[in-house]
Design a protein around this motif. Structure first.
Motif, PDB file in Angstrom:
ATOM      1  N   GLU A 155       0.828  -1.213   0.000  1.00 20.50           N
ATOM      2  CA  GLU A 155       0.000   0.000   0.000  1.00 20.50           C
ATOM      3  C   GLU A 155       0.866   1.268   0.000  1.00 20.50           C
ATOM      4  O   GLU A 155       0.535   2.258  -0.653  1.00 20.50           O
ATOM      5  CB  GLU A 155      -0.946  -0.018   1.204  1.00 20.50           C
ATOM      6  N   LEU A 156       1.987   1.185   0.730  1.00 17.35           N
ATOM      7  CA  LEU A 156       2.899   2.332   0.739  1.00 17.35           C
ATOM      8  C   LEU A 156       3.435   2.578  -0.671  1.00 17.35           C
ATOM      9  O   LEU A 156       3.539   3.727  -1.122  1.00 17.35           O
ATOM     10  CB  LEU A 156       4.073   2.071   1.691  1.00 17.35           C
ATOM     11  N   MET A 157       3.777   1.517  -1.362  1.00 17.41           N
ATOM     12  CA  MET A 157       4.295   1.648  -2.731  1.00 17.41           C
ATOM     13  C   MET A 157       3.250   2.324  -3.619  1.00 17.41           C
ATOM     14  O   MET A 157       3.541   3.239  -4.374  1.00 17.41           O
ATOM     15  CB  MET A 157       4.609   0.264  -3.334  1.00 17.41           C
ATOM     16  N   LYS A 158       2.040   1.836  -3.468  1.00 16.25           N
ATOM     17  CA  LYS A 158       0.959   2.321  -4.319  1.00 16.25           C
ATOM     18  C   LYS A 158       0.643   3.792  -4.017  1.00 16.25           C
ATOM     19  O   LYS A 158       0.525   4.610  -4.909  1.00 16.25           O
ATOM     20  CB  LYS A 158      -0.279   1.450  -4.043  1.00 16.25           C
ATOM     21  N   LEU A 159       0.561   4.111  -2.707  1.00 15.35           N
ATOM     22  CA  LEU A 159       0.112   5.451  -2.328  1.00 15.35           C
ATOM     23  C   LEU A 159       1.197   6.513  -2.426  1.00 15.35           C
ATOM     24  O   LEU A 159       0.911   7.681  -2.659  1.00 15.35           O
ATOM     25  CB  LEU A 159      -0.437   5.440  -0.900  1.00 15.35           C
ATOM     26  N   THR A 160       2.461   6.112  -2.203  1.00 11.77           N
ATOM     27  CA  THR A 160       3.488   7.156  -2.092  1.00 11.77           C
ATOM     28  C   THR A 160       4.581   7.073  -3.152  1.00 11.77           C
ATOM     29  O   THR A 160       5.395   7.986  -3.246  1.00 11.77           O
ATOM     30  CB  THR A 160       4.154   7.129  -0.694  1.00 11.77           C
ATOM     31  N   ASN A 161       4.641   5.977  -3.865  1.00 10.89           N
ATOM     32  CA  ASN A 161       5.646   5.799  -4.905  1.00 10.89           C
ATOM     33  C   ASN A 161       7.057   6.195  -4.425  1.00 10.89           C
ATOM     34  O   ASN A 161       7.706   7.085  -5.003  1.00 10.89           O
ATOM     35  CB  ASN A 161       5.226   6.638  -6.130  1.00 10.89           C
ATOM     36  N   PRO A 162       7.561   5.566  -3.366  1.00 10.23           N
ATOM     37  CA  PRO A 162       8.828   6.010  -2.758  1.00 10.23           C
ATOM     38  C   PRO A 162      10.051   5.536  -3.552  1.00 10.23           C
ATOM     39  O   PRO A 162       9.943   4.644  -4.399  1.00 10.23           O
ATOM     40  CB  PRO A 162       8.797   5.301  -1.409  1.00 10.23           C
ATOM     41  N   ASP A 163      11.224   6.127  -3.244  1.00 10.33           N
ATOM     42  CA  ASP A 163      12.464   5.640  -3.853  1.00 10.33           C
ATOM     43  C   ASP A 163      12.879   4.332  -3.191  1.00 10.33           C
ATOM     44  O   ASP A 163      13.394   3.441  -3.838  1.00 10.33           O
ATOM     45  CB  ASP A 163      13.584   6.673  -3.681  1.00 10.33           C
ATOM     46  N   SER A 164      12.669   4.261  -1.861  1.00 17.18           N
ATOM     47  CA  SER A 164      12.989   3.004  -1.177  1.00 17.18           C
ATOM     48  C   SER A 164      12.216   2.881   0.126  1.00 17.18           C
ATOM     49  O   SER A 164      11.789   3.888   0.711  1.00 17.18           O
ATOM     50  CB  SER A 164      14.492   2.933  -0.867  1.00 17.18           C
ATOM     51  N   ILE A 165      12.049   1.659   0.549  1.00 20.48           N
ATOM     52  CA  ILE A 165      11.453   1.398   1.869  1.00 20.48           C
ATOM     53  C   ILE A 165      12.388   0.424   2.584  1.00 20.48           C
ATOM     54  O   ILE A 165      12.657  -0.664   2.076  1.00 20.48           O
ATOM     55  CB  ILE A 165      10.055   0.759   1.760  1.00 20.48           C
ATOM     56  N   ASP A 166      12.900   0.832   3.739  1.00 25.22           N
ATOM     57  CA  ASP A 166      13.779  -0.058   4.514  1.00 25.22           C
ATOM     58  C   ASP A 166      13.117  -0.432   5.817  1.00 25.22           C
ATOM     59  O   ASP A 166      12.482   0.418   6.456  1.00 25.22           O
ATOM     60  CB  ASP A 166      15.081   0.674   4.887  1.00 25.22           C
ATOM     61  N   LEU A 167      13.309  -1.661   6.203  1.00 23.39           N
ATOM     62  CA  LEU A 167      12.744  -2.085   7.490  1.00 23.39           C
ATOM     63  C   LEU A 167      13.883  -2.414   8.445  1.00 23.39           C
ATOM     64  O   LEU A 167      14.880  -3.013   8.034  1.00 23.39           O
ATOM     65  CB  LEU A 167      11.893  -3.341   7.319  1.00 23.39           C
ATOM     66  N   GLU A 168      13.703  -2.013   9.692  1.00 25.19           N
ATOM     67  CA  GLU A 168      14.680  -2.386  10.709  1.00 25.19           C
ATOM     68  C   GLU A 168      13.909  -2.992  11.873  1.00 25.19           C
ATOM     69  O   GLU A 168      12.974  -2.366  12.380  1.00 25.19           O
ATOM     70  CB  GLU A 168      15.417  -1.136  11.178  1.00 25.19           C
ATOM     71  N   SER A 169      14.287  -4.205  12.258  1.00 24.90           N
ATOM     72  CA  SER A 169      13.487  -4.844  13.307  1.00 24.90           C
ATOM     73  C   SER A 169      14.283  -4.982  14.608  1.00 24.90           C
ATOM     74  O   SER A 169      15.451  -4.601  14.670  1.00 24.90           O
ATOM     75  CB  SER A 169      13.024  -6.207  12.824  1.00 24.90           C
TER      76      SER A 169
END
Ligand code: ASP
Length: 442
Positions: A358-372
């Protein structure tokens, strides 16, 4: 006329006859300690069972149609030991007959649990020579189980105005519509104390427990942490939010509204000043920081997009992706072209892929990183405002101990600094912060 004090005693303060004796000594040492709120008897030793828990499981048997007589007899025994240890003649036989009948007719879990405080209240009233007031008659809930503050306040304040010294059991009240017993959530005797303090216009609400106040840090992490002298409601809120367990959250509101301070005191060390919780104070704390608290198990979602600052509605769209999946966020620090959303890992894990798509669809970002596996630590203190260099001391202390800070978030109130570290650095980070600001002082 001097204002009365309201004194609430927690379960460990009332777990045995010996503890009752300490409580009586505390009450009689101050002629204004006129309204007493008891909890149910708590643990006498670490793997003992609280009477409230015994009641829940006993009622569980009754509800399942099983024989509960032995379980109920074990509860009566706890009370009888207290009664004989105090040389009282209080006889709870009739009360237990009623309880047994009510359990058999499935009077409800709340009714069952409330008997812990109810019976302790009867003993305490006898022991002190105070009137016994059944909280079900004056503390009210609506049909949805929401506490009714104003109806309660008028009924309770009118009634207690005529009763100079009383014992009012904690934890329960009743439904306004049919009088059936209803409890607050666990730990709810704190709330009763606060309601009574407001009703009688107390000078202070003393909450007696088994520690000498709110501690600067978690004693399971820092050895013998010092208690906090004075803390404001706001600071307490920040620390409780981050996991410091002090009072039931809902216990703050009634007294705060009435401008009554809370004093957390230790039944086993009554001379210790404890912690005073106030709306505001010009007293500086002993240290720059008031307290440290934190929690593990977070995950951060870092969204990067060139020129995001000029894109109107970007933040809203990001949050939309979380909201749509029923995930609440804890923090949202932002940088130039980056925005981080910190969420509970377990909550996020289940919906991870849906949120990302959904983030990809709504915001069209350059990257999404996850840190757990991140922990959040809040360093809270009204004193930080006037001291420069607090943040740099904090960061260098952590750096000198090889603790990597993953995120920094300082609220504009300057009441706290929130940092994030790896889960595995959590305890060590708290010890370093405590050492820097408390052991090494100013
Ligand atoms: N006895 C109840 C409990 O164990 C309420 C209280 O102690 O505040 O949760």
């Amino acid at each position: 006329m001097n204002k009365p004090k309201v004194v609430k005693f927690g379960g460990s303060s009332l777990a045995s006859a010996e503890q009752f004796m300490k409580v009586k000594a505390i009450i009689t040492a101050d002629a204004s300690r006129n309204y007493v709120i008891p909890s149910a008897p708590g643990k006498r030793f670490s793997d003992d069972i609280k009477v409230t828990d015994m009641l829940y499981s006993c009622y569980g048997l009754a509800e399942a149609g099983k024989d509960f007589s032995e379980a109920l007899a074990a509860i009566k025994k706890r009370y009888d030991e207290i009664i004989s240890g105090l040389n009282l003649t209080t006889d709870l036989t009739k009360e237990f007959e009623t309880i047994s009948t009510k359990f058999a007719s499935k009077a409800g879990k709340d009714y069952a649990a409330s008997r812990g405080e109810y019976l302790n209240g009867i003993i305490m009233a006898d022991y002190l020579g105070y009137a016994f007031v059944d909280s079900a008659k004056y503390i009210f809930f609506d049909d949805n189980g929401n506490f009714l503050p104003e109806e309660t306040h008028s009924a309770l304040s009118a009634f207690l105005a005529e009763v100079p010294k009383a014992v009012i059991p904690g934890f329960y009240g009743s439904y306004r519509s049919d009088g059936k017993v209803k409890t607050f959530s666990r730990g709810g005797s704190d709330i009763t104390g606060s309601i009574v303090a407001r009703a009688v216009g107390a000078s202070v609400y003393e909450n007696w427990t088994d520690v000498s106040g709110v501690l600067i840090a978690d004693p399971r992490i820092v050895k013998n942490p010092k208690p906090i002298g004075t803390i404001t409601y706001k600071e307490l809120r920040e620390l409780s939010y981050m996991g410091a367990s002090v009072l039931h959250e809902d216990a703050i509101f009634p007294v705060r509204k009435a401008g009554i301070p809370i004093n957390i005191k230790n039944t086993n060390a009554p001379e210790d000043p404890g912690t005073l919780i106030v709306e505001n104070t010009c007293r500086t704390s002993d240290y720059i920081i008031t307290g440290i608290a934190g929690r593990k198990g977070f995950c951060s979602v870092n969204i990067e997009k060139d020129m995001m600052n000029s894109e109107i509605g970007f933040g809203r769209r990001v949050l939309h992706a979380f909201e749509d999946n029923g995930i609440s966020f804890e923090h949202m620090p932002s940088g130039i072209d980056t925005l981080t959303v910190v969420v509970h890992q377990t909550e996020f894990e289940e919906k991870e892929q849906q949120v990302i798509s959904e983030l990809m669809k709504l915001t069209n970002p350059d990257s999404i990183d996850l840190e757990s596996h991140l922990a959040l630590i809040a360093v809270v203190g009204r004193g930080m405002k006037s001291m420069h260099g607090t943040a740099s001391r904090l960061f260098s202390a952590l750096a000198n101990n090889n603790i990597n800070i993953r995120m920094i978030d300082q609220g504009s109130s300057e009441l706290n600094i929130i940092i994030s570290v790896a889960d595995e650095d959590f305890e060590q980070a708290i010890r370093v912060i405590y050492d820097t600001f408390v052991n090494q002082k100013k």
